[in-house]
Scaffold this motif. Structure first.
Motif, PDB file in Angstrom:
ATOM      1  N   LYS A   9       0.975  -1.234   0.157  1.00 25.80           N
ATOM      2  CA  LYS A   9       0.140  -0.203   0.103  1.00 25.80           C
ATOM      3  C   LYS A   9       0.823   0.849  -0.340  1.00 25.80           C
ATOM      4  N   VAL A  10       0.646   1.949  -1.191  1.00 26.16           N
ATOM      5  CA  VAL A  10       0.960   3.900  -0.267  1.00 26.16           C
ATOM      6  C   VAL A  10       0.357   3.958   0.751  1.00 26.16           C
ATOM      7  N   GLY A  11       1.332   5.247   1.376  1.00 24.92           N
ATOM      8  CA  GLY A  11       0.893   5.092   2.623  1.00 24.92           C
ATOM      9  C   GLY A  11       1.486   6.610   3.168  1.00 24.92           C
ATOM     10  N   LEU A  12       0.584   7.261   3.682  1.00 24.71           N
ATOM     11  CA  LEU A  12       1.247   8.694   4.332  1.00 24.71           C
ATOM     12  C   LEU A  12       1.195   9.423   5.645  1.00 24.71           C
ATOM     13  N   VAL A  67       4.839   0.518   2.281  1.00 22.19           N
ATOM     14  CA  VAL A  67       3.732  -0.346   3.175  1.00 22.19           C
ATOM     15  C   VAL A  67       4.193  -1.506   2.135  1.00 22.19           C
ATOM     16  N   ALA A  68       4.897  -2.545   2.662  1.00 23.18           N
ATOM     17  CA  ALA A  68       4.557  -3.859   3.014  1.00 23.18           C
ATOM     18  C   ALA A  68       3.684  -4.190   4.322  1.00 23.18           C
ATOM     19  N   LEU A  69       2.300  -4.888   4.319  1.00 18.45           N
ATOM     20  CA  LEU A  69       1.495  -5.203   5.596  1.00 18.45           C
ATOM     21  C   LEU A  69       2.213  -6.846   5.675  1.00 18.45           C
ATOM     22  N   SER A  70       1.576  -6.865   7.129  1.00 19.14           N
ATOM     23  CA  SER A  70       1.944  -8.408   7.850  1.00 19.14           C
ATOM     24  C   SER A  70       1.466  -9.239   6.694  1.00 19.14           C
ATOM     25  N   VAL A 123      -3.236   7.778  -1.220  1.00 22.21           N
ATOM     26  CA  VAL A 123      -3.261   6.621  -0.187  1.00 22.21           C
ATOM     27  C   VAL A 123      -4.215   5.438  -0.191  1.00 22.21           C
ATOM     28  N   GLY A 124      -3.527   4.677  -0.111  1.00 21.35           N
ATOM     29  CA  GLY A 124      -4.246   3.421   0.082  1.00 21.35           C
ATOM     30  C   GLY A 124      -4.250   2.072  -1.543  1.00 21.35           C
TER      31      GLY A 124
END
Length: 188
Positions: A9-12, A67-70, A123-124
């Protein structure tokens, strides 16, 4: 080896907070609150904000990061896929990792330096599959309409000694005025 970046995800970055030092290397760790969904004025803290602990020195508030989420995987130092898991780092639960260029399978970029994306990436959304460039040379077809905008604070001009002294004097005067105002309140 390639990695499926569509799960990232692209995150801010909303906030940063120091949370200790790495056991290996002694780098400063920072807990980042990152919005990975919703819109600027309309998002839910529980579902659209994650905490990620990082030692990347280039992360700032309002940066757009990947962001690479769990539950996802990134390319490790050895070139093999490495699963991302929820872990306690520096006493803070980290729900993912910030990606550098190598983790995304991009050409170029430094190891340990978090990818910063232009504001044109929402974002997202999933990140681009190749590194955005000035005028998007080498970017994906679908990303060719995105413009490359420098991020605020990353490439600002360094201040001269005179400018630094002036800012320090302004801060000192502001602090003194606040203190005098507080003293006046205590007297009254």
């Amino acid at each position: 080896m390639s990695v499926d970046v569509s799960k990232y995800k692209v995150g801010l970055v909303l906030s940063l907070e120091d949370c200790g030092k790495c056991k290996i290397g002694g780098k400063q760790l920072r807990a980042c609150k990152i919005r990975i969904g919703g819109t600027d004025g309309d998002y839910q803290e529980e579902t659209n904000v994650v905490t990620v602990v990082t030692s990347a020195p280039n992360v700032r508030e309002n940066s757009r990061v990947v962001v690479a989420l769990s539950g996802t995987s990134v390319i490790g130092d050895d070139g093999e896929l490495m699963p991302v898991t929820k872990a306690t780092v520096g006493g803070v639960v980290s729900e993912g990792m910030l990606c550098d260029s190598k983790m995304l399978g991009w050409v170029g970029g430094a190891k340990g330096i978090a990818v910063n994306l232009p504001e044109s990436y929402e974002v997202g959304c999933p990140p681009p599959t190749s590194k955005p460039r000035v005028n998007d040379v080498g970017a994906d077809e679908e990303d060719s309409t995105q413009s490359s905008v420098p991020l605020p604070g990353l490439f600002e001009k360094k201040l001269s000694k005179e400018e630094k002294k002036k800012l320090a004097a302004e801060r000192k005067a502001k602090k003194k005025a606040a203190k005098e105002g507080k003293d006046q309140e205590e007297i009254a």
